[in-house]
Design a protein around this motif. Sequence first.
Motif, short mmCIF file in Angstrom:
data_model
loop_
_atom_site.label_atom_id
_atom_site.label_comp_id
_atom_site.label_asym_id
_atom_site.label_seq_id
_atom_site.Cartn_x
_atom_site.Cartn_y
_atom_site.Cartn_z
N MET A 15 22.22 10.45 -6.91
CA MET A 15 21.66 10.17 -5.60
C MET A 15 20.17 9.87 -5.75
N LYS A 16 19.72 8.86 -5.03
CA LYS A 16 18.32 8.46 -5.07
C LYS A 16 17.55 9.20 -3.97
N VAL A 17 16.36 9.69 -4.33
CA VAL A 17 15.48 10.38 -3.38
C VAL A 17 14.14 9.66 -3.38
N CYS A 18 13.59 9.43 -2.18
CA CYS A 18 12.30 8.75 -2.06
C CYS A 18 11.38 9.56 -1.15
N ILE A 19 10.11 9.54 -1.49
CA ILE A 19 9.09 10.10 -0.61
C ILE A 19 8.08 9.00 -0.30
N THR A 20 7.46 9.09 0.87
CA THR A 20 6.45 8.13 1.27
C THR A 20 5.25 8.87 1.81
N LYS A 21 4.07 8.44 1.43
CA LYS A 21 2.82 9.02 1.93
C LYS A 21 1.97 7.89 2.48
N ALA A 22 1.32 8.14 3.62
CA ALA A 22 0.48 7.14 4.27
C ALA A 22 -0.99 7.51 4.12
N PHE A 23 -1.82 6.48 4.04
CA PHE A 23 -3.26 6.62 3.87
C PHE A 23 -3.95 5.58 4.75
N THR A 24 -5.23 5.78 5.01
CA THR A 24 -6.04 4.75 5.66
C THR A 24 -7.35 4.62 4.90
N PHE A 25 -7.90 3.41 4.95
CA PHE A 25 -9.23 3.17 4.42
C PHE A 25 -9.84 2.01 5.20
N ASP A 26 -11.15 1.97 5.22
CA ASP A 26 -11.89 0.92 5.91
C ASP A 26 -12.56 0.03 4.88
N ALA A 27 -12.48 -1.28 5.11
CA ALA A 27 -13.12 -2.22 4.20
C ALA A 27 -13.39 -3.54 4.93
N ALA A 28 -14.36 -4.25 4.40
CA ALA A 28 -14.71 -5.57 4.93
C ALA A 28 -14.34 -6.64 3.92
N HIS A 29 -14.12 -7.86 4.41
CA HIS A 29 -13.85 -8.99 3.52
C HIS A 29 -13.98 -10.28 4.30
N ASN A 30 -13.95 -11.36 3.58
CA ASN A 30 -13.77 -12.68 4.17
C ASN A 30 -12.97 -13.50 3.18
N LEU A 31 -12.13 -14.36 3.70
CA LEU A 31 -11.29 -15.19 2.83
C LEU A 31 -12.08 -16.41 2.38
N VAL A 32 -11.93 -16.73 1.11
CA VAL A 32 -12.67 -17.81 0.47
C VAL A 32 -11.77 -19.06 0.43
#
Length: 120
Positions: free
Chosen positions: A1-18
Amino acid sequence: MKVCITKAFTFDAAHNLVNYKGKCEALHGHTYRLEIKVCGDSASLDNGLLMDFGDLKNLVDNEVISKLDHTYLNDRFPQPSTELVAMWIFETLKPHIERLNLTLSSVKLFETATSWVEIV
């Protein structure tokens, strides 16, 4: 049997597409939501746990969040699209997870509440 765990995170960042024509070519920022899913066989459960959520948190904080939070992503990525950042996160975490005889099943990186990339 397969078992999975998931954890969530947040972070703030800036960018611009080139080399991109549109709204996102201008400097802007996001509060990114990151979900990390780790899977393994139920036979590998140690003390009933696939992996301690605290250990996963420490790994992601050390290898990813500490490098991306409150940064200008263009300093790290030539084209900091959500796709390329998510791929980098996957490749960064994969060897650490594999050393635990587990599988990094997916990385989801949300740029907004309704837009995300998933690497599987």
